[in-house]
Design a protein around this motif. Sequence first.
Motif, PDB file in Angstrom:
ATOM      1  N   GLN A 267      13.566  14.270  54.931  1.00 48.38           N
ATOM      2  CA  GLN A 267      13.799  13.012  53.949  1.00 48.38           C
ATOM      3  C   GLN A 267      13.262  11.852  54.439  1.00 48.38           C
ATOM      4  O   GLN A 267      13.504  10.829  53.902  1.00 48.38           O
ATOM      5  N   ASN A 268      12.715  11.672  55.641  1.00 50.43           N
ATOM      6  CA  ASN A 268      12.018  10.408  56.043  1.00 50.43           C
ATOM      7  C   ASN A 268      11.160   9.914  55.001  1.00 50.43           C
ATOM      8  O   ASN A 268       9.782  10.608  54.741  1.00 50.43           O
ATOM      9  N   PRO A 269      11.417   8.907  54.218  1.00 54.24           N
ATOM     10  CA  PRO A 269      10.338   8.292  53.177  1.00 54.24           C
ATOM     11  C   PRO A 269       8.956   7.808  53.910  1.00 54.24           C
ATOM     12  O   PRO A 269       8.071   7.615  53.182  1.00 54.24           O
TER      13      PRO A 269
ATOM     14  N   GLU B  70       1.160  12.310  53.969  1.00 53.92           N
ATOM     15  CA  GLU B  70       0.470  13.493  53.890  1.00 53.92           C
ATOM     16  C   GLU B  70       0.176  14.160  55.209  1.00 53.92           C
ATOM     17  O   GLU B  70       0.245  15.244  55.160  1.00 53.92           O
ATOM     18  N   ARG B  71      -0.548  13.519  56.155  1.00 60.29           N
ATOM     19  CA  ARG B  71      -0.704  13.925  57.398  1.00 60.29           C
ATOM     20  C   ARG B  71       0.268  14.371  58.177  1.00 60.29           C
ATOM     21  O   ARG B  71       0.426  15.333  58.944  1.00 60.29           O
ATOM     22  N   HIS B  72       1.634  13.920  58.046  1.00 59.39           N
ATOM     23  CA  HIS B  72       2.770  14.445  58.817  1.00 59.39           C
ATOM     24  C   HIS B  72       3.282  15.750  58.383  1.00 59.39           C
ATOM     25  O   HIS B  72       3.565  16.818  58.822  1.00 59.39           O
TER      26      HIS B  72
ATOM     27  N   SER C  26       8.849  13.265  62.513  1.00 60.52           N
ATOM     28  CA  SER C  26       9.482  12.393  61.779  1.00 60.52           C
ATOM     29  C   SER C  26       9.604  10.903  62.276  1.00 60.52           C
ATOM     30  O   SER C  26       9.493   9.918  61.718  1.00 60.52           O
ATOM     31  N   MET C  27       9.843  10.946  63.684  1.00 60.32           N
ATOM     32  CA  MET C  27      10.010   9.799  64.389  1.00 60.32           C
ATOM     33  C   MET C  27       8.508   9.164  64.669  1.00 60.32           C
ATOM     34  O   MET C  27       8.451   8.027  64.531  1.00 60.32           O
ATOM     35  N   THR C  28       7.742  10.141  64.814  1.00 56.97           N
ATOM     36  CA  THR C  28       6.163   9.546  64.869  1.00 56.97           C
ATOM     37  C   THR C  28       5.812   8.915  63.661  1.00 56.97           C
ATOM     38  O   THR C  28       5.171   7.601  63.525  1.00 56.97           O
ATOM     39  N   ALA C  29       6.283   9.263  62.426  1.00 59.18           N
ATOM     40  CA  ALA C  29       6.080   8.759  61.043  1.00 59.18           C
ATOM     41  C   ALA C  29       6.513   7.377  60.907  1.00 59.18           C
ATOM     42  O   ALA C  29       5.986   6.472  60.467  1.00 59.18           O
TER      43      ALA C  29
END
Length: 166
Positions: free
Chosen positions: A2-4, A8-10, A54-57
């Motif tokens: 649910q990380n906003p 798209e790449r993630h 998600s953390m990278t995003a």
Amino acid sequence: LQNPKMQERHWAHIEDILKCKIDRDPMTWQEPLTLSYLEKLMITDFSEQILEISMTASQEFSLEEVLNKINQIWKLQEFELKDFKHYKDVCVLAGIESLQEILDDSMLSITNLLSSQFITGIRNQVDETHSTLRKVASILDTWLYVQRDWMYLEPIFSNPDIQRQL
């Protein structure tokens, strides 16, 4: 999931890990994106990898914010010109200190972005901004060099005695 900040790449990376396409649009769902659906995909087996994505995003988003701030600052910058002595159509660059400070700060921020391990997703934009700032610095240095020399030589060559000798 649910990380906003996930782009798209993630999601594409997550889909590669799960080896299936995840339809995130409720209008086109063949099966709703529920916990039971995610369990069918055995998503819990990949929870650490998904958490890392998600953390990278989130980190990439922070870097993008810094890059956007730098670009926004430069969209607002203007060169200040002032009239030179008694000439009507001759201007020189003035107020360069604040512009130089902004340039130095921007270059430092870009260098910090380039040293981040999370730059991969926005590398092209950072490289483009870095290239533009290097060009601005080069142009500014050249302009100030020519302006300084011209301002030094102008009184010499505008002297009537020297003009007659030339």
